[in-house]
Design an enzyme around this catalytic site. Sequence first.
Site, short mmCIF file in Angstrom:
data_model
loop_
_atom_site.label_atom_id
_atom_site.label_comp_id
_atom_site.label_asym_id
_atom_site.label_seq_id
_atom_site.Cartn_x
_atom_site.Cartn_y
_atom_site.Cartn_z
N GLY A 149 0.80 -1.22 0.00
CA GLY A 149 0.00 0.00 0.00
C GLY A 149 0.83 1.26 0.00
O GLY A 149 2.03 1.24 -0.25
N LEU B 218 0.50 3.66 -2.22
CA LEU B 218 0.95 3.45 -3.59
C LEU B 218 1.49 4.71 -4.27
O LEU B 218 1.01 5.82 -4.04
CB LEU B 218 -0.21 2.88 -4.42
CG LEU B 218 -0.83 1.59 -3.89
CD1 LEU B 218 -1.91 1.10 -4.83
CD2 LEU B 218 0.21 0.51 -3.67
N HIS B 219 2.51 4.49 -5.09
CA HIS B 219 3.08 5.56 -5.92
C HIS B 219 3.12 5.06 -7.36
O HIS B 219 2.68 3.94 -7.66
CB HIS B 219 4.47 5.96 -5.40
CG HIS B 219 5.38 4.79 -5.15
ND1 HIS B 219 5.82 3.96 -6.18
CD2 HIS B 219 5.93 4.28 -4.02
CE1 HIS B 219 6.60 3.02 -5.68
NE2 HIS B 219 6.68 3.18 -4.36
N HIS C 269 4.33 1.44 -8.12
CA HIS C 269 3.32 0.38 -7.94
C HIS C 269 2.35 0.37 -9.13
O HIS C 269 2.00 -0.68 -9.65
CB HIS C 269 2.50 0.61 -6.67
CG HIS C 269 3.29 0.55 -5.39
ND1 HIS C 269 3.50 1.64 -4.59
CD2 HIS C 269 3.91 -0.48 -4.77
CE1 HIS C 269 4.20 1.29 -3.53
NE2 HIS C 269 4.47 0.01 -3.61
N ASP D 244 13.11 -3.88 -5.79
CA ASP D 244 13.45 -4.86 -4.76
C ASP D 244 13.98 -6.10 -5.48
O ASP D 244 13.35 -7.17 -5.48
CB ASP D 244 12.22 -5.17 -3.92
CG ASP D 244 11.71 -3.93 -3.21
OD1 ASP D 244 12.27 -3.59 -2.16
OD2 ASP D 244 10.79 -3.27 -3.73
N GLN E 75 14.43 -9.49 -3.73
CA GLN E 75 13.10 -10.04 -3.44
C GLN E 75 12.54 -10.76 -4.67
O GLN E 75 12.01 -11.88 -4.57
CB GLN E 75 12.17 -8.91 -3.01
CG GLN E 75 10.71 -9.29 -2.98
CD GLN E 75 9.85 -8.16 -2.43
OE1 GLN E 75 9.86 -7.92 -1.24
NE2 GLN E 75 9.12 -7.48 -3.29
N VAL F 28 10.67 2.66 -11.27
CA VAL F 28 10.19 4.00 -11.62
C VAL F 28 10.85 4.99 -10.66
O VAL F 28 10.89 4.76 -9.45
CB VAL F 28 8.65 4.08 -11.53
CG1 VAL F 28 8.15 5.49 -11.80
CG2 VAL F 28 8.02 3.09 -12.51
N MET G 8 11.35 5.65 -6.58
CA MET G 8 10.12 5.87 -5.80
C MET G 8 10.01 4.81 -4.72
O MET G 8 10.29 3.63 -4.98
CB MET G 8 8.90 5.83 -6.71
CG MET G 8 8.81 7.02 -7.59
SD MET G 8 7.23 7.08 -8.43
CE MET G 8 7.48 8.56 -9.40
P1 AMP Z 1 6.06 -2.52 -1.53
O1 AMP Z 1 4.69 -1.94 -1.42
O2 AMP Z 1 7.14 -1.55 -1.22
O3 AMP Z 1 6.19 -3.84 -0.84
O4 AMP Z 1 6.26 -2.84 -3.08
C1 AMP Z 1 5.33 -3.60 -3.81
C2 AMP Z 1 5.90 -3.88 -5.18
O5 AMP Z 1 6.18 -2.67 -5.85
C3 AMP Z 1 7.23 -4.67 -5.13
O6 AMP Z 1 7.25 -5.63 -6.18
C4 AMP Z 1 8.25 -3.59 -5.35
O7 AMP Z 1 9.45 -4.06 -5.92
C5 AMP Z 1 7.50 -2.68 -6.32
N1 AMP Z 1 8.07 -1.33 -6.32
C6 AMP Z 1 8.35 -0.57 -5.24
N2 AMP Z 1 8.91 0.60 -5.62
C7 AMP Z 1 8.96 0.57 -6.98
C8 AMP Z 1 9.44 1.48 -7.97
N3 AMP Z 1 9.97 2.67 -7.64
N4 AMP Z 1 9.36 1.12 -9.27
C9 AMP Z 1 8.81 -0.08 -9.62
N5 AMP Z 1 8.36 -0.99 -8.74
C10 AMP Z 1 8.42 -0.65 -7.42
#
Ligand code: AMP
Length: 282
Positions: free
Chosen positions: A31, A33-34, A37, A150, A153, A176, A184
Amino acid sequence: MRVVRSIKVMQVLSKKLAAEGKRIGVVPTMGFLHDGHLSLIKRAAKYSDVVITTIFVNPAQFAPNEDLDKYPRDERGDIKKIKEAGGEIIFIPRTGDMYADDFQTYITVEEIAKTLEGRSRPTHFRGVTTVVAKLFNIVRPDVAVFGLKDYQQAIVIKRMVCDLDYPIKIIIAPTVREKDGLAMSSRNKYFSTSQRKDAICLYKALRLAKNMNKKNGVTNIAKLQKAMIKEIKSICLTANVEYIAFTDFETLQPVKKIKKNCICSLAVKMYGVRLIDNMRIS
Ligand code: AMP
């Protein structure tokens, strides 16, 4: 667009979609979100008929000293953004349903989860793989999209999917970035305006290493690491560089010098916030 909170209801809905011959894509998130996401949701839509975005701040992947309680949340804003991005279903399970009081089953990927992030956060990937396995079992997706942001991951999840024979295609989508290059992240919110400016140091260090290799042919890892640390410290003297690693993109094995298919990953703690980033070097 539909918001589902019950595990049972989500399972029934997924089964129904599959019976209708729909390809299901899933984007797991925590969550807040940017655009990073949202890019995953758009990418998932290219590979599937229905995209299910999950929102769950997963306690199992936070150590007791980490930021679980203060992790930013904005459920209403997230729902609006997912709708605008074309996401059809949002799954927001309750913590008590995901982890009942007598919960005691975990998924552990061994070696590749012990390096880099795993060294700094020894229980982190166990939490990630466990929750992702649970989400896969509930949603039964054909495709799952994760971010290169990530990177480790994504590789750990690919390993789990392969080892446990999940019939799921894993897609790794590009990072991104903000206009100035900062990747982000929901955690960028923790910075004040001036601290936020300094957070660019990770990207700058990665660009420096890439240019040293591309333009000047530097392949020596120690030399690149030294230059990157100097660059980071020149922007934020108090930054604590936890690691700078050069590894093979597929296997996560450290490389002795820069060669084809190499990625540089780093973790830096600055102003109390731990940031990670990475870049393909060659
Ligand atoms: P999180 O909510 O941080 O657990 O991220 C959820 C998903 O979004 C994961 O697969 C992250 O790798 C991906 N994600 C997080 N930040 C970015 C970003 N800046 N650009 C692309 N994917 C992202």
